[in-house]
Scaffold this motif. Structure first.
Motif, PDB file in Angstrom:
ATOM      1  N   LEU A  42      48.784  37.842  41.764  1.00 18.02           N
ATOM      2  CA  LEU A  42      49.262  38.884  42.669  1.00 18.02           C
ATOM      3  C   LEU A  42      50.160  39.882  41.947  1.00 18.02           C
ATOM      4  O   LEU A  42      50.001  41.100  42.095  1.00 18.02           O
ATOM      5  CB  LEU A  42      50.045  38.262  43.829  1.00 18.02           C
ATOM      6  CG  LEU A  42      49.243  37.443  44.836  1.00 18.02           C
ATOM      7  CD1 LEU A  42      50.196  36.714  45.774  1.00 18.02           C
ATOM      8  CD2 LEU A  42      48.276  38.319  45.611  1.00 18.02           C
ATOM      9  N   LEU A  75      45.614  35.685  50.449  1.00 17.81           N
ATOM     10  CA  LEU A  75      45.277  37.107  50.415  1.00 17.81           C
ATOM     11  C   LEU A  75      43.922  37.242  51.093  1.00 17.81           C
ATOM     12  O   LEU A  75      42.933  36.658  50.635  1.00 17.81           O
ATOM     13  CB  LEU A  75      45.216  37.606  48.972  1.00 17.81           C
ATOM     14  CG  LEU A  75      44.868  39.075  48.768  1.00 17.81           C
ATOM     15  CD1 LEU A  75      45.934  39.980  49.381  1.00 17.81           C
ATOM     16  CD2 LEU A  75      44.708  39.381  47.279  1.00 17.81           C
ATOM     17  N   GLU A  77      50.712  45.511  49.862  1.00 15.45           N
ATOM     18  CA  GLU A  77      50.139  44.276  50.407  1.00 15.45           C
ATOM     19  C   GLU A  77      50.246  43.129  49.399  1.00 15.45           C
ATOM     20  O   GLU A  77      50.629  42.007  49.749  1.00 15.45           O
ATOM     21  CB  GLU A  77      48.675  44.507  50.799  1.00 15.45           C
ATOM     22  CG  GLU A  77      48.028  43.292  51.431  1.00 15.45           C
ATOM     23  CD  GLU A  77      46.618  43.565  51.957  1.00 15.45           C
ATOM     24  OE1 GLU A  77      45.963  42.595  52.337  1.00 15.45           O
ATOM     25  OE2 GLU A  77      46.182  44.739  51.980  1.00 15.45           O
ATOM     26  N   LEU A  78      49.914  43.406  48.140  1.00 21.28           N
ATOM     27  CA  LEU A  78      49.993  42.371  47.102  1.00 21.28           C
ATOM     28  C   LEU A  78      51.428  41.882  46.924  1.00 21.28           C
ATOM     29  O   LEU A  78      51.678  40.680  46.831  1.00 21.28           O
ATOM     30  CB  LEU A  78      49.447  42.912  45.774  1.00 21.28           C
ATOM     31  CG  LEU A  78      47.954  43.240  45.760  1.00 21.28           C
ATOM     32  CD1 LEU A  78      47.614  44.068  44.530  1.00 21.28           C
ATOM     33  CD2 LEU A  78      47.119  41.969  45.819  1.00 21.28           C
ATOM     34  N   VAL A 119      52.589  39.641  49.928  1.00 22.82           N
ATOM     35  CA  VAL A 119      52.074  38.271  49.848  1.00 22.82           C
ATOM     36  C   VAL A 119      52.845  37.491  48.789  1.00 22.82           C
ATOM     37  O   VAL A 119      53.243  36.345  49.008  1.00 22.82           O
ATOM     38  CB  VAL A 119      50.558  38.271  49.550  1.00 22.82           C
ATOM     39  CG1 VAL A 119      50.053  36.855  49.296  1.00 22.82           C
ATOM     40  CG2 VAL A 119      49.783  38.912  50.701  1.00 22.82           C
ATOM     41  N   VAL A 125      42.392  33.059  48.285  1.00 27.61           N
ATOM     42  CA  VAL A 125      41.878  34.409  48.499  1.00 27.61           C
ATOM     43  C   VAL A 125      40.638  34.270  49.381  1.00 27.61           C
ATOM     44  O   VAL A 125      39.693  33.561  49.029  1.00 27.61           O
ATOM     45  CB  VAL A 125      41.503  35.101  47.166  1.00 27.61           C
ATOM     46  CG1 VAL A 125      40.903  36.481  47.438  1.00 27.61           C
ATOM     47  CG2 VAL A 125      42.714  35.218  46.258  1.00 27.61           C
TER      48      VAL A 125
END
Length: 107
Positions: A25, A52, A40-41, A44, A6
């Motif tokens: 996530l 991230l 978005e999470l 990924v 991250v």
């Protein structure tokens, strides 16, 4: 071992094993409200992107994510299997939450 990363807004980064990163996530995506944040999470996670990036995240989305990340240590304690690894994982989640805390920049 693969890892997840991250990238924090202040230029620091946090890393964890790929399994912890993936759990994080998925847990965040299940609890976030902002549809773009959830997307978005999930992207990924679903594509095993391994990182991230929070550096360019819009402020409102980052604020929501930071609030949900603050809940991760309690969620991990409640939901992760009761194994010797759980306290280690929870400590990693505490570290991430502290790194993103509003006063973290002054530390």
């Amino acid at each position: 071992m693969m890892a997840g990363l991250v990238f924090l807004p202040d230029g620091r980064d946090w890393n964890a094993s790929s399994s912890v990163f993936s759990w994080m996530l998925d847990t965040l995506a299940a609890r976030a409200q902002d549809p773009e944040l959830v997307s978005e999470l999930r992207e990924v996670s679903d594509h095993n992107l391994g990182a991230l990036d929070l550096e360019d995240m819009p402020p409102a989305r980052l604020a929501e994510l930071t609030a949900v990340i603050a809940q991760l240590p309690a969620i991990g304690t409640a939901e992760l299997p009761d194994t010797p690894a759980r306290p280690v994982i929870v400590a990693q989640l505490v570290e991430l939450a502290q790194m993103l805390a509003p006063d973290a920049a002054q530390r």
